[in-house]
Design a protein around this motif. Structure first.
Motif, PDB file in Angstrom:
ATOM      1  N   LEU A  88     -13.103   8.233   1.673  1.00 53.80           N
ATOM      2  CA  LEU A  88     -12.085   7.502   1.937  1.00 53.80           C
ATOM      3  C   LEU A  88     -11.242   6.829   0.719  1.00 53.80           C
ATOM      4  O   LEU A  88      -9.836   6.615   0.357  1.00 53.80           O
ATOM      5  CB  LEU A  88     -12.257   6.325   2.860  1.00 53.80           C
ATOM      6  CG  LEU A  88     -12.839   6.631   4.206  1.00 53.80           C
ATOM      7  CD1 LEU A  88     -13.373   5.357   5.105  1.00 53.80           C
ATOM      8  CD2 LEU A  88     -11.377   7.374   4.858  1.00 53.80           C
ATOM      9  N   SER A  92      -6.964   7.946  -0.499  1.00 49.08           N
ATOM     10  CA  SER A  92      -6.182   6.865  -0.606  1.00 49.08           C
ATOM     11  C   SER A  92      -5.384   6.687  -1.900  1.00 49.08           C
ATOM     12  O   SER A  92      -6.146   6.995  -2.810  1.00 49.08           O
ATOM     13  CB  SER A  92      -6.922   5.646  -0.242  1.00 49.08           C
ATOM     14  OG  SER A  92      -7.800   5.586   0.856  1.00 49.08           O
ATOM     15  N   GLN A  97      -6.139   1.283  -1.723  1.00 45.04           N
ATOM     16  CA  GLN A  97      -7.673   1.439  -1.927  1.00 45.04           C
ATOM     17  C   GLN A  97      -8.291  -0.016  -1.729  1.00 45.04           C
ATOM     18  O   GLN A  97      -9.132  -0.199  -0.956  1.00 45.04           O
ATOM     19  CB  GLN A  97      -7.985   2.000  -3.346  1.00 45.04           C
ATOM     20  CG  GLN A  97      -7.831   3.448  -3.331  1.00 45.04           C
ATOM     21  CD  GLN A  97      -8.409   3.860  -4.593  1.00 45.04           C
ATOM     22  OE1 GLN A  97      -8.490   3.034  -5.853  1.00 45.04           O
ATOM     23  NE2 GLN A  97      -8.839   5.190  -4.857  1.00 45.04           N
ATOM     24  N   VAL A 100      -8.268  -0.247   2.205  1.00 49.77           N
ATOM     25  CA  VAL A 100      -9.482   0.468   2.643  1.00 49.77           C
ATOM     26  C   VAL A 100     -10.679   0.020   2.498  1.00 49.77           C
ATOM     27  O   VAL A 100     -11.554   0.065   3.321  1.00 49.77           O
ATOM     28  CB  VAL A 100      -9.390   1.887   1.900  1.00 49.77           C
ATOM     29  CG1 VAL A 100     -10.546   2.667   2.158  1.00 49.77           C
ATOM     30  CG2 VAL A 100      -8.291   2.763   2.210  1.00 49.77           C
ATOM     31  N   GLN A 103     -10.866  -2.704   5.186  1.00 45.75           N
ATOM     32  CA  GLN A 103     -11.157  -2.048   6.343  1.00 45.75           C
ATOM     33  C   GLN A 103     -12.757  -1.341   6.510  1.00 45.75           C
ATOM     34  O   GLN A 103     -13.441  -1.314   7.629  1.00 45.75           O
ATOM     35  CB  GLN A 103     -10.100  -0.806   6.280  1.00 45.75           C
ATOM     36  CG  GLN A 103      -8.746  -1.215   6.829  1.00 45.75           C
ATOM     37  CD  GLN A 103      -7.683  -0.242   6.191  1.00 45.75           C
ATOM     38  OE1 GLN A 103      -8.033   0.779   5.811  1.00 45.75           O
ATOM     39  NE2 GLN A 103      -6.442  -0.773   6.087  1.00 45.75           N
ATOM     40  N   ILE A 241     -10.687   4.112  10.232  1.00 48.58           N
ATOM     41  CA  ILE A 241     -11.796   3.636   9.664  1.00 48.58           C
ATOM     42  C   ILE A 241     -13.038   3.268  10.597  1.00 48.58           C
ATOM     43  O   ILE A 241     -14.408   3.426  10.548  1.00 48.58           O
ATOM     44  CB  ILE A 241     -11.627   2.756   8.570  1.00 48.58           C
ATOM     45  CG1 ILE A 241     -10.811   3.578   7.573  1.00 48.58           C
ATOM     46  CG2 ILE A 241     -12.867   2.280   7.947  1.00 48.58           C
ATOM     47  CD1 ILE A 241     -10.435   2.699   6.362  1.00 48.58           C
ATOM     48  N   ASN A 406      -5.506   7.740   8.957  1.00 50.30           N
ATOM     49  CA  ASN A 406      -7.094   7.854   8.468  1.00 50.30           C
ATOM     50  C   ASN A 406      -7.948   8.736   9.263  1.00 50.30           C
ATOM     51  O   ASN A 406      -8.909   9.203   9.068  1.00 50.30           O
ATOM     52  CB  ASN A 406      -7.685   6.458   8.352  1.00 50.30           C
ATOM     53  CG  ASN A 406      -6.838   5.543   7.145  1.00 50.30           C
ATOM     54  OD1 ASN A 406      -6.793   6.374   6.074  1.00 50.30           O
ATOM     55  ND2 ASN A 406      -7.205   4.321   7.145  1.00 50.30           N
TER      56      ASN A 406
END
Length: 437
Positions: A88, A92, A97, A100, A103, A241, A406
Motif C-alpha cells: 500500500l 500510494s 501516504q 494510508v 487507514q 484497506i 484501493n
C-alpha cells in the motif's frame, strides 16, 4: 503443576530469557527499517516506530502467555502484514501516504476486533474452509510477485544509488549466504540465529565500505519515553484497506492454528479446542494493540517451535523474562534509535529468505491440488488478473472513486477476490470434489 509454577535457577532463567529476547529482536529489528522508508518516514519517526514495535511485540507475547493460548510462543510482525504495508505504501502517492497509515491503523483495529469476537465463537473452521489450498496458494503467489521488485531494487542498490551497486549487491549476497549457511548447517542455538548473524555481518560490512548514511542517525531528546498511541494520527476508515485487513486477518487464522498445533507437537502436549479459541482471541487483541500503537500487525510465530527444538528451552519463565525485556526496551529511545540505523538494504536481505518461503508455501499449496482443467482455470485466471493489475500505471485509476480505488488498483486483492468467486461461486465444485490439504 504448570511450567509457570516450577522453580528454576534465577541465573539460568535469566540467561535463557536473554536468548529469547535476542531471538525476538531478530524478528523485530527489520520491520521499521523496511516499512519506514516506504512511507518516507524521517530517522526520528523510524526510531519511534522501532520503540513501539518492541513494546507491542513484547506486550502481545505476554498477553498470549497469561490470557491467550498459554504456550511458549513469541509474537512478531506477520510476513503478510509486512507485505500489505509495503504494498500500500508503494502504491500510494507521497501526499496520500499519511492517510494510508491512518487507514491501516483502522484496518488493524477492525481486524483485531473481528478476530477477538471469533475467539468466542466455535466457527473458525467454517470461515477457514473457504480458504482452500487454491485460494491460499494464489494469495501467497500474488503476494510474493508484488513484492519481488521492491526486494531486488533495494538489494541491488538501485533505491540507494539509482543504478546497480556492486558493493551493495555483494554485501546483500554475503548476508543471504550467511543466513542460509547457518540456518541449514548449524546445530543447537546457532541454527535459529541465522538472521541475527546475517544482519550483524551486513551491518558491519556497510560500515567497512562507508555506505552508512549520516542522515539516518537520530539523537533522542530523552532517555525514557512512553510509546505513543496513534503516532500516525487518528484512524481513518477506508473500505478498500478495511477489506484488505479483514481478508489478511482471516487468512492468518490458519497461521494461528498451525502455530499452536506445531507447538503442541514440540512440547508433546495435547492442545484443547479452547486453546485454539483463546489463541485466536489473543491474536485479535494483538492486532488491536498494533493498530492503537501504530505498528505492523503481529501474529504468533511458528518459528518459535524451531527455537525450542534447538535450545531445549520449554519453560514459560525464560520467555516471560525475554518478552518483558523486549517490551521494556520500547521505553528507551536510545535503544530504538540505535536499531533504527540498520541499513535498509541489510534489512531487505535478511527478509529475502522468509519472504521467498511465503511464495514457496503458495507453490506447495498449489502442488497439492489436483491438476484438473477446472482447478487450472481458477488458478490461471486469478493469477493473470492479479499480476496483470500489478503492471498498470498508478494514474490509470485516477478517475475511480477514492473509496473503490484501493480495491480495484490492488492486484493482490483483486486476484484474491477473483479466486474466491471462481472457486466458490462461478466454478463451484461439489463438496466431495473439493481438494483439501
Amino acid at each position: 503443576m504448570t511450567d509457570l509454577s516450577k522453580k528454576d535457577s534465577g541465573w539460568l532463567s535469566g540467561i535463557q530469557g536473554i536468548q529469547w529476547a535476542a531471538f525476538m529482536l531478530t524478528n523485530i529489528i527489520a520491520v521499521p527499517v523496511v516499512v519506514g522508508p516506504v512511507f518516507h518516514m524521517s530517522p526520528a519517526e523510524i526510531s519511534t516506530f522501532m520503540e513501539r514495535m518492541l513494546f507491542v511485540s513484547g506486550a502481545a507475547t505476554l498477553f498470549q502467555i497469561f490470557f491467550g493460548h498459554r504456550l511458549p510462543v513469541v509474537e512478531g510482525a506477520a510476513g503478510m502484514w509486512w507485505a500489505i504495508f509495503i504494498l500500500l505504501g508503494t502504491m500510494s502517492a507521497p501526499g496520500e501516504q499519511a492517510d494510508v497509515l491512518q487507514q491501516l491503523e483502522m484496518g488493524l483495529i477492525i481486524g483485531g476486533i473481528f478476530l477477538a469476537i471469533l475467539g468466542f465463537l466455535p466457527i473458525i473452521e467454517k470461515i477457514r474452509i473457504h480458504f482452500t489450498p487454491i485460494v491460499t496458494g494464489v494469495y501467497l503467489m500474488l503476494l510474493g510477485s508484488q513484492l519481488s521488485g521492491s526486494f531486488f531494487r533495494s538489494m541491488l542498490g538501485i533505491n540507494a544509488t539509482g543504478h546497480i551497486s556492486g558493493k551493495i549487491a555483494l554485501i546483500c549476497l554475503i548476508e543471504i549466504i550467511i543466513i542460509l549457511t547457518i540456518s541449514l548447517k548449524a546445530n543447537g542455538i546457532l541454527k535459529s540465529m541465522g538472521p541475527f548473524f546475517g544482519i550483524v555481518a551486513g551491518w558491519l560490512l556497510f560500515h567497512y565500505f562507508g555506505l552508512i548514511h549520516a542522515g539516518k542517525v537520530y539523537e533522542p531528546s530523552s532517555w525514557f519515553r512512553v510509546p505513543k498511541i496513534f503516532a500516525w494520527g487518528p484512524p481513518e476508515f477506508d473500505l478498500g484497506i478495511v477489506l484488505t485487513s479483514l481478508i489478511t486477518s482471516i487468512v492468518l487464522i490458519s497461521n494461528v492454528i498451525a502455530t499452536i498445533l506445531i507447538m503442541g507437537i514440540t512440547l508433546d502436549k495435547e492442545i484443547t479446542s479452547k486453546q485454539y479459541q483463546r489463541g485466536l482471541f489473543g491474536n485479535g487483541v494483538g492486532l488491536f494493540i498494533s493498530g492503537i500503537f501504530s505498528v505492523v500487525g503481529v501474529v504468533p510465530l511458528s518459528i518459535a517451535a524451531g527455537f525450542i527444538s534447538t535450545t531445549g528451552i520449554k519453560k514459560m519463565k525464560p520467555l516471560i523474562i525475554g518478552a518483558a525485556l523486549i517490551m521494556a526496551a520500547g521505553f528507551f529511545p536510545y535503544i530504538g534509535g540505535f536499531l533504527a540505523t540498520l541499513p535498509l538494504e541489510v534489512a531487505y536481505a535478511s527478509l529475502f529468505i522468509p519472504f521467498s518461503q511465503l511464495m514457496g508455501f503458495g507453490i506447495r499449496d498449489l502442488m497439492g491440488v489436483e491438476p484438473s482443467s477446472r482447478n487450472l482455470l481458477v488458478v490461471g485466471l486469478s493469477l493473470m488478473a492479479g499480476i496483470g493489475l500489478m503492471f498498470m500505471p498508478a494514474d490509470a485509476f485516477a478517475n475511480v472513486a477514492p473509496w473503490l480505488r484501493n480495491i480495484v488498483s490492488n492486484g493482490l486483492i483483486v486476484g484474491l477476490i477473483f479466486c474466491l468467486l471462481l472457486e466458490h461461486v462461478i466454478f463451484r465444485a461439489p463438496k466431495t470434489a473439493v481438494t483439501t490439504k
